[in-house]
Design a protein around this motif. Structure first.
Motif, PDB file in Angstrom:
ATOM      1  N   HIS A 165       9.298  -7.508  13.041  1.00 13.68           N
ATOM      2  CA  HIS A 165       8.090  -7.304  12.232  1.00 13.68           C
ATOM      3  C   HIS A 165       7.604  -8.630  11.649  1.00 13.68           C
ATOM      4  O   HIS A 165       8.305  -9.645  11.684  1.00 13.68           O
ATOM      5  N   ALA A 166       6.395  -8.594  11.099  1.00 10.11           N
ATOM      6  CA  ALA A 166       5.807  -9.805  10.524  1.00 10.11           C
ATOM      7  C   ALA A 166       4.867  -9.433   9.391  1.00 10.11           C
ATOM      8  O   ALA A 166       4.272  -8.339   9.371  1.00 10.11           O
ATOM      9  N   PHE A 167       4.744 -10.372   8.434  1.00 11.99           N
ATOM     10  CA  PHE A 167       3.804 -10.249   7.314  1.00 11.99           C
ATOM     11  C   PHE A 167       2.930 -11.499   7.297  1.00 11.99           C
ATOM     12  O   PHE A 167       3.433 -12.621   7.321  1.00 11.99           O
ATOM     13  N   ILE A 168       1.635 -11.288   7.245  1.00 14.38           N
ATOM     14  CA  ILE A 168       0.678 -12.380   7.139  1.00 14.38           C
ATOM     15  C   ILE A 168      -0.088 -12.189   5.832  1.00 14.38           C
ATOM     16  O   ILE A 168      -0.548 -11.086   5.530  1.00 14.38           O
ATOM     17  N   ALA A 169      -0.198 -13.257   5.044  1.00 11.53           N
ATOM     18  CA  ALA A 169      -0.972 -13.205   3.795  1.00 11.53           C
ATOM     19  C   ALA A 169      -1.999 -14.320   3.810  1.00 11.53           C
ATOM     20  O   ALA A 169      -1.755 -15.405   4.341  1.00 11.53           O
ATOM     21  N   ILE A 170      -3.147 -14.044   3.235  1.00 10.36           N
ATOM     22  CA  ILE A 170      -4.203 -15.057   3.151  1.00 10.36           C
ATOM     23  C   ILE A 170      -4.802 -15.034   1.754  1.00 10.36           C
ATOM     24  O   ILE A 170      -4.966 -13.975   1.153  1.00 10.36           O
ATOM     25  N   THR A 182      -3.039  -9.058   2.635  1.00  5.24           N
ATOM     26  CA  THR A 182      -1.882  -9.098   3.535  1.00  5.24           C
ATOM     27  C   THR A 182      -2.114  -8.194   4.744  1.00  5.24           C
ATOM     28  O   THR A 182      -2.791  -7.168   4.655  1.00  5.24           O
ATOM     29  N   TYR A 183      -1.521  -8.623   5.858  1.00  5.25           N
ATOM     30  CA  TYR A 183      -1.523  -7.852   7.099  1.00  5.25           C
ATOM     31  C   TYR A 183      -0.072  -7.768   7.568  1.00  5.25           C
ATOM     32  O   TYR A 183       0.623  -8.788   7.618  1.00  5.25           O
ATOM     33  N   SER A 184       0.373  -6.584   7.882  1.00  2.00           N
ATOM     34  CA  SER A 184       1.759  -6.425   8.329  1.00  2.00           C
ATOM     35  C   SER A 184       1.809  -5.533   9.566  1.00  2.00           C
ATOM     36  O   SER A 184       0.968  -4.641   9.747  1.00  2.00           O
ATOM     37  N   GLN A 246      -1.170  -2.867   9.198  1.00  2.00           N
ATOM     38  CA  GLN A 246      -1.451  -2.379   7.842  1.00  2.00           C
ATOM     39  C   GLN A 246      -2.014  -3.532   7.016  1.00  2.00           C
ATOM     40  O   GLN A 246      -1.602  -4.679   7.176  1.00  2.00           O
ATOM     41  N   ASN A 247      -2.958  -3.238   6.123  1.00  2.00           N
ATOM     42  CA  ASN A 247      -3.484  -4.316   5.277  1.00  2.00           C
ATOM     43  C   ASN A 247      -3.663  -3.846   3.839  1.00  2.00           C
ATOM     44  O   ASN A 247      -3.883  -2.662   3.573  1.00  2.00           O
ATOM     45  N   LYS A 248      -3.538  -4.809   2.925  1.00  2.00           N
ATOM     46  CA  LYS A 248      -3.739  -4.576   1.491  1.00  2.00           C
ATOM     47  C   LYS A 248      -4.562  -5.729   0.932  1.00  2.00           C
ATOM     48  O   LYS A 248      -4.569  -6.825   1.496  1.00  2.00           O
ATOM     49  N   GLU A 249      -5.206  -5.483  -0.200  1.00  2.00           N
ATOM     50  CA  GLU A 249      -5.995  -6.538  -0.837  1.00  2.00           C
ATOM     51  C   GLU A 249      -5.832  -6.490  -2.347  1.00  2.00           C
ATOM     52  O   GLU A 249      -5.772  -5.413  -2.938  1.00  2.00           O
TER      53      GLU A 249
END
Length: 485
Positions: A165-170, A182-184, A246-249
């Protein structure tokens, strides 16, 4: 669609070309180029190879890090290679991705500021307007900065017990505020080779940069829309049936948090040109702290209630700037000197203020000055104010002679000379110098005595942290102005 080893690099390069050609026309910020920095660990490094492989990367990319060992990640994110035993960190997590994006964001603003700002302040005889533009220049860089972090775990030589798995944050500035997103994704295990998993996450990084760097009016152009749609379709075709991004803000509704325990609330910068066009920047705690902790910058701080700000304050600040500049090297002058009025919403001697009163004070300042910056704090004590800044910065604090008397009076340290010396040592350690303006005796106003530094007994060894503002006298007070209304 089943995973496959062939990868549409031509499409990716077209998308990156789009990014480099159009990221600078962003109507949501200032029209200047976006400046991006990336930190990736565990997965996503191929995205950097793609980005650097297309000509024009230097117009967009400021910095990139690939910390791979645990100690490298620790040192980058927590400033020490070995963590305290009480710190339990899950390295592949949303939290770490967010830390990475915040670090990358700060780096983007830092590099773009110091690469652009010297061009607007070349001469040794730095003008007052140029001095006051330091915060506005930095805030502009913040509003164009992008920080992206990626952390993940993918297929290795040995079968992995945990998830792939991976987590990307901007972090960036969008629609008038700073946002974190974030995008996971969790990948199905044993369905792809490592290279395929790496490419998939790297493609997600490129899509994320495109989504947050290109302005809306560019996204709707036919050529752009065609490339972005093709890229999205290509990415979605690479996903297996149960794989979902999945994404959150997150964003702060109120830029200034008065409920925080921190001594720092934020910054406000205002300028008005000859056409009465206003430029306003409001920075919250996190962004303000980035600016105040820049070790290559120097600052003037003028604390007060400014109820209201008057021309005596303005004249005193202008004189203080000239003295402060005389204490800087030529290099320090070229980098800049930012001058703040400071409003503390908490006060030792007076009632505190709320956000409505704060806004009223700022509106009042606009009537007196067409360019100013204001530091907003919960720091009624001078020691608290000093600790807001980087120890390597030079801090010049503007005070009246009545305040200087209190700073060296043991009565204000529980009658302890030792405590007073400790406090003065803190000022020295934080490179603080008090610029002292003369003032009428506030205890005996009938005497009409004008008190200067010659009337103040400064302890031996601390004379250098007090500099008199000579031949300055404006006998006007905010209290008198309020009483005349």
């Amino acid at each position: 669609m089943k995973p496959h080893s062939s990868f549409n690099l031509t499409l990716i390069q077209k998308a990156i070309r789009l990014l480099y050609d159009h990221h600078g026309s962003n109507s949501t910020s200032t029209g200047k180029n976006r400046a991006a920095s990336l930190i990736v660990s565990g997965v996503g490094s191929t995205s950097l190879a793609w980005l650097f492989g297309v000509p024009g990367a230097s117009s967009y990319l400021m910095d990139a890090h690939i910390p791979y060992g645990m100690s490298a990640v620790n040192e980058l994110l927590f400033d020490h290679p070995v963590l305290d035993a009480t710190q339990e960190i899950k390295y592949v997590s949303e939290e770490v991705a967010l830390r990475m994006s915040s670090k990358a964001f700060a780096k983007s603003a830092h590099i773009s500021f110091f690469s652009r700002y010297p061009h607007s302040c070349k001469n040794d005889d730095t003008s007052m307007s140029e001095c006051n533009a330091v915060l506005q220049n930095y805030a502009s860089c913040l509003s164009n900065a992008i920080g992206l972090g990626c952390t993940g775990a993918i297929r290795t030589l040995q079968p992995k017990k945990g998830k792939h798995h991976a987590f990307i944050a901007i972090k960036c500035f969008e629609n008038g505020k700073f946002v974190n997103k974030t995008y996971s994704i969790e990948l199905e295990k044993d369905k792809r080779e490592r290279e395929e998993e790496e490419n998939l996450i790297s493609l997600l990084i490129i899509r994320t940069l495109l989504n947050h760097s290109l302005p809306d009016h560019i996204k709707v152009e036919e050529n752009t829309k065609s490339i972005l749609n093709e890229l999205d379709q290509y990415f979605n075709n690479l996903l297996l049936e149960n794989e979902i991004v999945q994404n959150k803000e997150w964003s702060e509704e109120n830029v200034w948090n008065f409920e925080s325990d921190s001594s720092l609330i934020g910054l406000y910068s205002y300028s008005r040109n000859l056409n009465n066009e206003e430029t306003i920047y409001e920075l919250g705690h996190e962004e303000a702290q980035l600016f105040l902790k820049e070790k290559y910058l120097n600052f003037i701080l003028f604390p007060g209630s400014f109820n209201p700000l008057h021309h005596g304050h303005i004249q005193l600040m202008e004189r203080a700037k000239k003295i402060a500049l005389s204490q800087l090297s030529d290099v320090e002058k070229r980098i800049g000197l930012e001058a703040f009025f400071e409003l503390s919403v908490q006060n030792v001697d007076k009632k505190g203020i709320d956000v409505n009163i704060l806004r009223e004070r700022l509106e009042g300042m606009k009537k007196v000055s067409d360019r100013f910056s204001c530091l907003i704090t919960k720091a009624p004590l001078f020691i608290q104010k000093a600790k807001l800044f980087n120890k390597d910065s030079k801090i010049f604090i503007v005070i009246g002679s009545d305040t200087a008397i209190r700073i060296v009076d043991t009565k204000y340290y529980k009658n302890s000379e030792e405590e007073m010396i400790k406090a003065l040592m803190v000022f020295k350690q934080h490179n603080c110098v008090f610029l002292v303006g003369g003032r009428l005796d506030q205890k005996d106003k009938t005497s009409q005595k004008f008190i200067t530094m010659s009337d103040i007994n400064v302890p031996k060894g601390f004379e250098d942290i007090f500099i008199e503002i000579p031949e300055f006298r404006v006998d006007i007070s905010s209290t008198e102005l309020r009483n005349k209304k």
